[in-house]
Design a protein around this motif. Structure first.
Motif, PDB file in Angstrom:
ATOM      1  N   ARG A   1     -20.270   5.433  12.079  1.00 17.40           N
ATOM      2  CA  ARG A   1     -20.104   6.097  13.384  1.00 17.40           C
ATOM      3  C   ARG A   1     -19.144   7.294  13.272  1.00 17.40           C
ATOM      4  O   ARG A   1     -19.396   8.352  13.834  1.00 17.40           O
ATOM      5  CB  ARG A   1     -19.585   5.098  14.428  1.00 17.40           C
ATOM      6  CG  ARG A   1     -19.443   5.695  15.828  1.00 17.40           C
ATOM      7  CD  ARG A   1     -18.906   4.692  16.814  1.00 17.40           C
ATOM      8  NE  ARG A   1     -19.874   3.673  17.172  1.00 17.40           N
ATOM      9  CZ  ARG A   1     -20.869   3.843  18.055  1.00 17.40           C
ATOM     10  NH1 ARG A   1     -21.020   5.009  18.648  1.00 17.40           N
ATOM     11  NH2 ARG A   1     -21.692   2.869  18.328  1.00 17.40           N
TER      12      ARG A   1
ATOM     13  N   ARG B   1     -20.137  16.432  15.357  1.00 11.28           N
ATOM     14  CA  ARG B   1     -19.847  17.062  16.661  1.00 11.28           C
ATOM     15  C   ARG B   1     -18.717  18.096  16.563  1.00 11.28           C
ATOM     16  O   ARG B   1     -18.442  18.797  17.537  1.00 11.28           O
ATOM     17  CB  ARG B   1     -19.436  15.989  17.707  1.00 11.28           C
ATOM     18  CG  ARG B   1     -20.509  14.987  18.057  1.00 11.28           C
ATOM     19  CD  ARG B   1     -21.753  15.626  18.631  1.00 11.28           C
ATOM     20  NE  ARG B   1     -21.490  16.397  19.826  1.00 11.28           N
ATOM     21  CZ  ARG B   1     -22.234  17.433  20.215  1.00 11.28           C
ATOM     22  NH1 ARG B   1     -23.263  17.823  19.505  1.00 11.28           N
ATOM     23  NH2 ARG B   1     -21.930  18.097  21.327  1.00 11.28           N
TER      24      ARG B   1
ATOM     25  N   THR C   1     -15.814  13.513  23.486  1.00 11.65           N
ATOM     26  CA  THR C   1     -16.080  13.397  24.917  1.00 11.65           C
ATOM     27  C   THR C   1     -17.166  12.333  25.119  1.00 11.65           C
ATOM     28  O   THR C   1     -17.803  11.880  24.168  1.00 11.65           O
ATOM     29  CB  THR C   1     -16.605  14.725  25.480  1.00 11.65           C
ATOM     30  OG1 THR C   1     -17.854  15.000  24.817  1.00 11.65           O
ATOM     31  CG2 THR C   1     -15.634  15.870  25.239  1.00 11.65           C
ATOM     32  N   ARG C   2     -17.404  12.035  26.389  1.00 10.31           N
ATOM     33  CA  ARG C   2     -18.471  11.074  26.725  1.00 10.31           C
ATOM     34  C   ARG C   2     -19.832  11.605  26.243  1.00 10.31           C
ATOM     35  O   ARG C   2     -20.652  10.876  25.706  1.00 10.31           O
ATOM     36  CB  ARG C   2     -18.480  10.908  28.258  1.00 10.31           C
ATOM     37  CG  ARG C   2     -19.286   9.765  28.744  1.00 10.31           C
ATOM     38  CD  ARG C   2     -19.168   9.703  30.265  1.00 10.31           C
ATOM     39  NE  ARG C   2     -20.201   8.850  30.807  1.00 10.31           N
ATOM     40  CZ  ARG C   2     -20.183   7.525  30.735  1.00 10.31           C
ATOM     41  NH1 ARG C   2     -19.175   6.912  30.158  1.00 10.31           N
ATOM     42  NH2 ARG C   2     -21.164   6.817  31.237  1.00 10.31           N
ATOM     43  N   GLN C   3     -20.014  12.945  26.399  1.00 16.11           N
ATOM     44  CA  GLN C   3     -21.269  13.556  25.951  1.00 16.11           C
ATOM     45  C   GLN C   3     -21.405  13.451  24.420  1.00 16.11           C
ATOM     46  O   GLN C   3     -22.486  13.147  23.909  1.00 16.11           O
ATOM     47  CB  GLN C   3     -21.306  15.023  26.389  1.00 16.11           C
ATOM     48  CG  GLN C   3     -22.682  15.627  26.179  1.00 16.11           C
ATOM     49  CD  GLN C   3     -22.666  17.140  26.180  1.00 16.11           C
ATOM     50  OE1 GLN C   3     -21.624  17.780  26.119  1.00 16.11           O
ATOM     51  NE2 GLN C   3     -23.845  17.710  26.235  1.00 16.11           N
ATOM     52  N   ASP C   4     -20.286  13.676  23.700  1.00 19.53           N
ATOM     53  CA  ASP C   4     -20.323  13.522  22.236  1.00 19.53           C
ATOM     54  C   ASP C   4     -20.784  12.109  21.879  1.00 19.53           C
ATOM     55  O   ASP C   4     -21.625  11.917  20.993  1.00 19.53           O
ATOM     56  CB  ASP C   4     -18.930  13.735  21.624  1.00 19.53           C
ATOM     57  CG  ASP C   4     -18.481  15.182  21.662  1.00 19.53           C
ATOM     58  OD1 ASP C   4     -19.340  16.070  21.644  1.00 19.53           O
ATOM     59  OD2 ASP C   4     -17.252  15.410  21.716  1.00 19.53           O
ATOM     60  N   GLN C   5     -20.200  11.108  22.570  1.00 18.55           N
ATOM     61  CA  GLN C   5     -20.533   9.711  22.265  1.00 18.55           C
ATOM     62  C   GLN C   5     -22.013   9.421  22.529  1.00 18.55           C
ATOM     63  O   GLN C   5     -22.668   8.719  21.755  1.00 18.55           O
ATOM     64  CB  GLN C   5     -19.654   8.760  23.071  1.00 18.55           C
ATOM     65  CG  GLN C   5     -18.274   8.621  22.428  1.00 18.55           C
ATOM     66  CD  GLN C   5     -17.228   8.025  23.359  1.00 18.55           C
ATOM     67  OE1 GLN C   5     -17.505   7.721  24.516  1.00 18.55           O
ATOM     68  NE2 GLN C   5     -16.031   7.882  22.853  1.00 18.55           N
ATOM     69  N   GLN C   6     -22.532  10.012  23.625  1.00 21.20           N
ATOM     70  CA  GLN C   6     -23.953   9.793  23.944  1.00 21.20           C
ATOM     71  C   GLN C   6     -24.847  10.413  22.864  1.00 21.20           C
ATOM     72  O   GLN C   6     -25.842   9.819  22.452  1.00 21.20           O
ATOM     73  CB  GLN C   6     -24.297  10.420  25.307  1.00 21.20           C
ATOM     74  CG  GLN C   6     -23.822   9.562  26.457  1.00 21.20           C
ATOM     75  CD  GLN C   6     -23.906  10.294  27.798  1.00 21.20           C
ATOM     76  OE1 GLN C   6     -24.153  11.493  27.855  1.00 21.20           O
ATOM     77  NE2 GLN C   6     -23.701   9.557  28.860  1.00 21.20           N
ATOM     78  N   ILE C   7     -24.455  11.603  22.396  1.00 20.13           N
ATOM     79  CA  ILE C   7     -25.257  12.267  21.353  1.00 20.13           C
ATOM     80  C   ILE C   7     -25.193  11.463  20.055  1.00 20.13           C
ATOM     81  O   ILE C   7     -26.207  11.265  19.383  1.00 20.13           O
ATOM     82  CB  ILE C   7     -24.772  13.725  21.163  1.00 20.13           C
ATOM     83  CG1 ILE C   7     -25.140  14.534  22.411  1.00 20.13           C
ATOM     84  CG2 ILE C   7     -25.377  14.350  19.914  1.00 20.13           C
ATOM     85  CD1 ILE C   7     -24.471  15.886  22.520  1.00 20.13           C
TER      86      ILE C   7
ATOM     87  N   ASP D   1     -24.679   8.252  19.727  1.00 22.03           N
ATOM     88  CA  ASP D   1     -25.524   7.052  19.916  1.00 22.03           C
ATOM     89  C   ASP D   1     -27.002   7.409  19.787  1.00 22.03           C
ATOM     90  O   ASP D   1     -27.766   6.711  19.122  1.00 22.03           O
ATOM     91  CB  ASP D   1     -25.281   6.420  21.301  1.00 22.03           C
ATOM     92  CG  ASP D   1     -24.015   5.588  21.327  1.00 22.03           C
ATOM     93  OD1 ASP D   1     -23.435   5.362  20.243  1.00 22.03           O
ATOM     94  OD2 ASP D   1     -23.583   5.192  22.429  1.00 22.03           O
ATOM     95  N   HIS D   2     -27.393   8.524  20.408  1.00 26.25           N
ATOM     96  CA  HIS D   2     -28.800   8.927  20.394  1.00 26.25           C
ATOM     97  C   HIS D   2     -29.282   9.193  18.962  1.00 26.25           C
ATOM     98  O   HIS D   2     -30.334   8.698  18.549  1.00 26.25           O
ATOM     99  CB  HIS D   2     -28.981  10.178  21.271  1.00 26.25           C
ATOM    100  CG  HIS D   2     -30.352  10.757  21.200  1.00 26.25           C
ATOM    101  ND1 HIS D   2     -31.462  10.101  21.694  1.00 26.25           N
ATOM    102  CD2 HIS D   2     -30.810  11.923  20.667  1.00 26.25           C
ATOM    103  CE1 HIS D   2     -32.539  10.837  21.462  1.00 26.25           C
ATOM    104  NE2 HIS D   2     -32.168  11.935  20.849  1.00 26.25           N
TER     105      HIS D   2
ATOM    106  N   GLU E   1     -29.678   6.077  17.004  1.00 28.27           N
ATOM    107  CA  GLU E   1     -30.902   5.357  17.409  1.00 28.27           C
ATOM    108  C   GLU E   1     -32.117   5.945  16.693  1.00 28.27           C
ATOM    109  O   GLU E   1     -32.903   5.212  16.090  1.00 28.27           O
ATOM    110  CB  GLU E   1     -31.142   5.465  18.925  1.00 28.27           C
ATOM    111  CG  GLU E   1     -30.287   4.595  19.803  1.00 28.27           C
ATOM    112  CD  GLU E   1     -30.509   3.107  19.622  1.00 28.27           C
ATOM    113  OE1 GLU E   1     -31.516   2.718  18.997  1.00 28.27           O
ATOM    114  OE2 GLU E   1     -29.650   2.340  20.094  1.00 28.27           O
TER     115      GLU E   1
END
Ligand SMILES: Nc1ncnc2c1ncn2[C@@H]1O[C@H](COP(=O)(O)OP(=O)(O)OP(=O)(O)O)[C@@H](O)[C@H]1O
Length: 263
Positions: free
Chosen positions: A94, A101, A113-119, A121-122, A125
């Motif tokens: 991770r 990023r 950021t929250r957006q970094d974490q979402q990217i 994770d994506h 996946e």
């Protein structure tokens, strides 16, 4: 549209010369750069990504001269994954993927950021590495490591991804897994992907466009299934072989000399 254009690129490195290379890498496509060992493939990738400065010639990325990009803007536009042997960081998977990023970090901020974490994770996946997220990168198998490295490059969210030998050192199952994954990502997101490949069969089966280098010059470029011929193998690799298409997959059949007393 053109992703990267190189015009009249020349560079002398010791005894090697990259010699007046003109190259066009189409946007939104999968392109293979092939050629014998030492023909200049990695050198060319490094020039195209500004890691190496050519003696002569110009490179433009998405229509803009590469030297006009600020370092950070270029890192948001183009990324290159070097050969696997070049990297073995002491990070969890991770953490490694999140490292992708960094060109998007604002100021001195180091926390994602929250957006970094979402990217992150994506991309974990879509590269199927979520199960290894908390493992140390160096404990992964070669195939798992390669997928994690590709995830890191995808997390950078660039328009163009260059990969230097993404399937070398992988077993045949993982080679196809990585090629299938790259084709799927290209198909779904339109990401421009350029890869140095040694496996001509895979290059022809998976890529829209193929460029062959020989001794620092472009020997031929075009649609892989059109240019991968016996003459191509003879001229560029100095080998005698025939090519057959089995179920749409190109198969190279080398002409093996018969020696008396051999097997
Ligand atoms: N720093 C350097 N100094 C001198 N010669 C170099 C340097 N770096 C690369 N070369 C030479 O430039 C030539 C091209 O190298 P390059 O790595 O671009 O080839 P390649 O086509 O990617 O090869 P391979 O398929 O073996 O990875 C080689 O002969 C190499 O020895």
């Amino acid at each position: 549209m053109t992703a990267i254009q190189g015009e009249h690129l020349s560079l002398q490195r010791g005894y090697f010369q990259l010699d007046d290379v003109n190259i066009t890498l189409p946007a939104g496509q999968l392109t293979a750069i092939v050629g014998p060992n030492g023909s200049g493939k990695s050198t060319l990738l490094r020039i195209l990504t500004r890691l190496l400065k050519q003696d002569q010639g110009e490179v433009s990325v998405l229509g803009k001269p590469v030297e006009k990009y600020k370092r950070r803007d270029l890192a948001q536009t183009i990324t290159m994954l070097p050969q696997m042997k070049d990297m073995l960081p002491l990070l969890t998977v991770r953490e490694l993927v999140a490292y992708g990023r960094s060109p998007h970090a604002k100021g001195l901020r180091t926390r994602p950021t929250r957006q970094d974490q979402q990217i992150v994770d994506h991309v974990m996946e879509i590269t199927s590495i979520m199960p290894y997220a908390d493992r140390m990168f160096h404990t992964l198998s070669g195939g798992e490591q390669q997928k994690a490295r590709i995830a890191m490059a995808l997390a950078q969210q660039t328009d163009i991804l260059l990969l230097d030998e993404p399937t070398t050192f992988l077993d045949i199952t993982h080679q196809f897994e990585v090629m299938d994954m790259l084709r799927r990502i290209n198909h779904e997101s339109g990401l421009t992907i350029v890869m140095v490949l040694h496996d001509l069969q895979q290059a022809a089966a998976y890529c829209h466009h193929m460029i062959a280098l020989k001794r620092g010059r472009i020997a031929i470029a075009g649609e892989p299934r059109q240019i991968l011929t016996s003459a191509f193998l003879r001229d560029i690799y100095e080998m005698n072989a025939t090519i057959k298409f089995e179920g749409g997959y190109p198969v190279i059949i080398p002409t093996i000399p018969h020696h008396s007393g051999g097997i």
